[in-house]
Motif scaffolding. Structure first.
Motif, short mmCIF file in Angstrom:
data_model
loop_
_atom_site.label_atom_id
_atom_site.label_comp_id
_atom_site.label_asym_id
_atom_site.label_seq_id
_atom_site.Cartn_x
_atom_site.Cartn_y
_atom_site.Cartn_z
N TYR A 41 0.81 -1.22 0.00
CA TYR A 41 0.00 0.00 0.00
C TYR A 41 0.85 1.27 0.00
CZ TYR A 41 -3.79 3.23 0.85
OH TYR A 41 -4.69 4.26 0.72
N ASP A 42 1.78 1.37 0.93
CA ASP A 42 2.54 2.62 1.03
C ASP A 42 3.47 2.81 -0.16
OD1 ASP A 42 1.40 3.56 3.38
OD2 ASP A 42 2.87 2.57 4.66
N ALA A 43 4.00 1.73 -0.69
CA ALA A 43 4.88 1.86 -1.87
C ALA A 43 4.09 2.38 -3.07
CB ALA A 43 5.53 0.51 -2.20
N VAL A 44 2.88 1.90 -3.27
CA VAL A 44 2.10 2.39 -4.41
C VAL A 44 1.64 3.82 -4.17
CG1 VAL A 44 -0.27 1.67 -3.79
CG2 VAL A 44 0.44 1.61 -6.15
N SER A 45 1.39 4.18 -2.92
CA SER A 45 1.03 5.55 -2.58
C SER A 45 2.15 6.52 -2.94
CB SER A 45 0.72 5.65 -1.08
OG SER A 45 0.51 6.98 -0.68
N LEU A 46 3.39 6.09 -2.72
CA LEU A 46 4.55 6.92 -3.04
C LEU A 46 4.83 6.96 -4.53
CD1 LEU A 46 7.15 8.48 -2.09
CD2 LEU A 46 8.27 6.22 -2.07
N ILE A 47 4.87 5.80 -5.16
CA ILE A 47 5.34 5.69 -6.54
C ILE A 47 4.28 6.15 -7.53
CG2 ILE A 47 6.10 4.03 -8.30
CD1 ILE A 47 7.35 2.43 -5.91
N ARG A 48 3.02 5.84 -7.25
CA ARG A 48 1.91 6.31 -8.10
C ARG A 48 1.14 7.40 -7.35
NH1 ARG A 48 0.14 0.42 -10.73
NH2 ARG A 48 2.17 0.06 -11.71
N ASP A 49 1.89 8.41 -7.04
CA ASP A 49 1.45 9.56 -6.24
C ASP A 49 0.34 10.31 -6.95
OD1 ASP A 49 1.41 12.00 -4.79
OD2 ASP A 49 3.56 11.90 -4.41
N CYS A 50 -0.71 10.68 -6.22
CA CYS A 50 -1.81 11.43 -6.81
C CYS A 50 -1.39 12.82 -7.27
CB CYS A 50 -2.95 11.56 -5.81
SG CYS A 50 -3.72 9.99 -5.34
N TYR A 51 -0.22 13.29 -6.83
CA TYR A 51 0.21 14.64 -7.16
C TYR A 51 1.34 14.67 -8.19
CZ TYR A 51 -2.36 15.19 -2.82
OH TYR A 51 -3.32 15.13 -1.86
N LEU A 52 1.81 13.51 -8.61
CA LEU A 52 2.91 13.43 -9.57
C LEU A 52 2.64 12.28 -10.53
CD1 LEU A 52 5.90 13.80 -7.09
CD2 LEU A 52 5.23 15.50 -8.80
N MET A 53 3.20 12.39 -11.75
CA MET A 53 3.07 11.31 -12.74
C MET A 53 4.45 11.02 -13.31
SD MET A 53 1.09 9.17 -14.36
CE MET A 53 -0.60 9.77 -14.20
N LYS A 105 -8.16 19.73 -9.36
CA LYS A 105 -7.20 19.55 -10.47
C LYS A 105 -6.40 18.26 -10.33
CE LYS A 105 -3.38 22.19 -8.40
NZ LYS A 105 -3.98 22.20 -7.04
N ASP A 106 -6.41 17.64 -9.15
CA ASP A 106 -5.67 16.40 -8.95
C ASP A 106 -6.47 15.16 -9.34
OD1 ASP A 106 -3.36 17.69 -7.80
OD2 ASP A 106 -4.56 18.03 -6.00
N ILE A 107 -7.78 15.32 -9.57
CA ILE A 107 -8.61 14.16 -9.91
C ILE A 107 -8.20 13.54 -11.24
CG2 ILE A 107 -10.95 13.36 -10.39
CD1 ILE A 107 -11.98 15.42 -8.39
N PRO A 108 -8.01 14.31 -12.34
CA PRO A 108 -7.63 13.67 -13.61
C PRO A 108 -6.33 12.87 -13.51
CG PRO A 108 -8.40 15.90 -14.02
CD PRO A 108 -8.27 15.77 -12.53
N ARG A 109 -5.33 13.40 -12.83
CA ARG A 109 -4.07 12.66 -12.70
C ARG A 109 -4.28 11.37 -11.91
NH1 ARG A 109 -2.02 15.71 -9.59
NH2 ARG A 109 -1.20 17.31 -10.99
N THR A 110 -5.07 11.46 -10.87
CA THR A 110 -5.36 10.28 -10.06
C THR A 110 -6.03 9.20 -10.90
OG1 THR A 110 -5.58 11.66 -8.08
CG2 THR A 110 -6.61 9.48 -8.01
N LEU A 111 -6.96 9.60 -11.76
CA LEU A 111 -7.64 8.62 -12.60
C LEU A 111 -6.77 8.16 -13.76
CD1 LEU A 111 -11.29 10.01 -12.59
CD2 LEU A 111 -10.26 8.24 -11.15
N GLN A 112 -5.78 8.96 -14.16
CA GLN A 112 -4.80 8.47 -15.15
C GLN A 112 -3.99 7.31 -14.57
OE1 GLN A 112 -2.41 11.78 -16.56
NE2 GLN A 112 -4.23 12.97 -17.07
N HIS A 113 -3.61 7.42 -13.30
CA HIS A 113 -2.94 6.30 -12.65
C HIS A 113 -3.83 5.04 -12.70
CE1 HIS A 113 0.70 8.10 -11.06
NE2 HIS A 113 0.04 9.06 -10.47
N LEU A 114 -5.11 5.24 -12.44
CA LEU A 114 -6.05 4.12 -12.48
C LEU A 114 -6.12 3.53 -13.89
CD1 LEU A 114 -8.31 2.38 -11.23
CD2 LEU A 114 -9.90 4.27 -11.69
N GLN A 115 -6.21 4.39 -14.89
CA GLN A 115 -6.26 3.92 -16.28
C GLN A 115 -5.03 3.11 -16.65
OE1 GLN A 115 -7.11 7.81 -18.26
NE2 GLN A 115 -8.73 6.68 -19.32
N HIS A 116 -3.86 3.60 -16.30
CA HIS A 116 -2.62 2.90 -16.65
C HIS A 116 -2.55 1.52 -15.99
CE1 HIS A 116 -0.51 7.02 -17.47
NE2 HIS A 116 -1.35 6.67 -18.43
N ALA A 117 -3.01 1.43 -14.75
CA ALA A 117 -3.00 0.14 -14.07
C ALA A 117 -4.02 -0.82 -14.69
CB ALA A 117 -3.28 0.33 -12.58
#
Length: 359
Positions: free
Chosen positions: A239-251, A313-325
């Protein structure tokens, strides 16, 4: 005077609360009252102020955490900070605290977040910071998991995992986009259940639960200061590793994400049990899906309930992470198509309207 604010039945104004906090601070100050400098806050009702070194009897700057007890419970934060700090987990020292008042005086970790020290266009320069963050995460997991306070932490169980995903359904789909309950992709319930099942089959460790670039602070000793750990649980090891690496604020590019997550797997294997790379990858992907559903729902709620528009503004990036996974797992193709063809276009229209409408 200070006793009044300690009584939850007595309501105080902002001015009265400021007076109470100044009174409580007096033993630590060279003069009183002093100007309190606001510092960056978080998504909660907590506020933070800096006591400048010149005003502090310690001779160093300090952070006042203002967490009104009718809105925030600080007891878990204080308990964990006091238990973890002697174990070499780089959390702030608690100099003084009063849970009735909802105040604590903490070590000052400065103002530079990990997020501010890295640039998405230069991932290679970010790698040393992420290697450090993953090393410190591994240390936290080992030490905190074997610490007596771990027994008091809640379990990241099915009910909690499902409640978190309800935030996406209720706040983003229902409240923000006004989508009716029946407007979900085929297999939505089964998809959510698969994310829960994947989380529950993972090895269990202490989970910080919000380990990312805004909660890691660059310190003079080249360590990363760890904040916002009060919601820790016993839960899935990825959980914490994915929180860091697939950060909602960075891509970050997927190739470097894969490098970092392999480091996380190797650290886990060294400290706990061996996990095959294939198993880790699936757990990591599905854990990220669960987290990003939750986070997108929280961002919508922060706007709708709390009036905090900055998180939209962070919602689209967060859902891009979801799309990629999702794209890595063919069994979730209907979910992926719904997200790409229906949800994202509707979200874009709604966010454009909200973010570009004059106040």
């Amino acid at each position: 005077m200070i006793n009044a604010v300690m009584n939850p039945d007595v309501k105080t104004t902002a001015t009265e609360r400021s007076i109470h906090l100044q009174e409580w601070l007096k033993p630590w100050l060279n003069r009183s009252p002093i100007p309190l400098t606001p510092v960056a806050g978080d998504a909660s009702f907590r506020r933070y102020f800096r006591v400048e070194a010149a005003d502090s009897r310690k001779g160093t700057s300090l952070i006042l955490m203002d967490a009104p007890p009718d809105k925030e419970n600080s007891e878990r934060f204080l308990q964990l900070a006091r238990a973890w700090q002697p174990l070499g987990i780089r959390v702030p020292t608690v100099h003084q605290a009063c849970t009735q008042l909802g105040a604590a005086l903490l070590e000052d970790f400065g103002d530079q977040q990990l997020m501010q020290a890295v640039r998405e266009e230069d991932p290679a320069s970010a790698s040393p910071f992420y290697h450090q963050a993953l090393q410190q995460l591994a240390h936290l997991q080992v030490q905190a998991t074997h610490c007596p306070t771990a027994a008091s932490l809640p379990n990241y169980d099915e009910a909690l995992l499902q409640r978190e995903m309800d935030l996406f359904d209720d706040w983003l789909l229902g409240q923000l986009l006004k989508l009716p309950d029946h407007d979900r992709p085929d297999g939505w319930t089964a998809f959510r259940q698969s994310l829960v099942d994947s989380a529950l089959e993972q090895p269990r460790v202490v989970v910080h639960r919000d380990y990312h670039s805004r909660n890691l602070m660059l310190l003079p000793d080249h360590q990363l200061g760890i904040l916002d750990f009060q919601d820790a649980v016993i839960g899935p090891c990825t959980y914490d590793a994915v929180s860091l690496i697939r950060d909602c604020y960075l891509m970050w590019p997927e190739a470097i994400q894969d490098q970092w997550q392999e480091q996380a797997r190797q650290l886990h294997c060294r400290n706990f049990e061996t996990i095959h790379a294939t198993d880790w990858q699936r757990w990591f992907d599905l854990m990220g899906m669960q987290r990003h559903l939750k986070a997108a729902g929280i961002f919508a709620r922060l706007w709708l309930r709390d009036g905090k528009a900055g998180y939209l503004k962070d919602i689209p990036r967060t859902l891009q992470h979801l799309q990629h996974a999702l794209a890595r797992h063919s069994e979730f193709q209907p979910i992926s198509q719904w997200l790409h063809n229906q949800l994202m276009p509707q979200l874009e229209i709604q966010l454009d309207s909200l973010l570009n409408t004059p106040a």
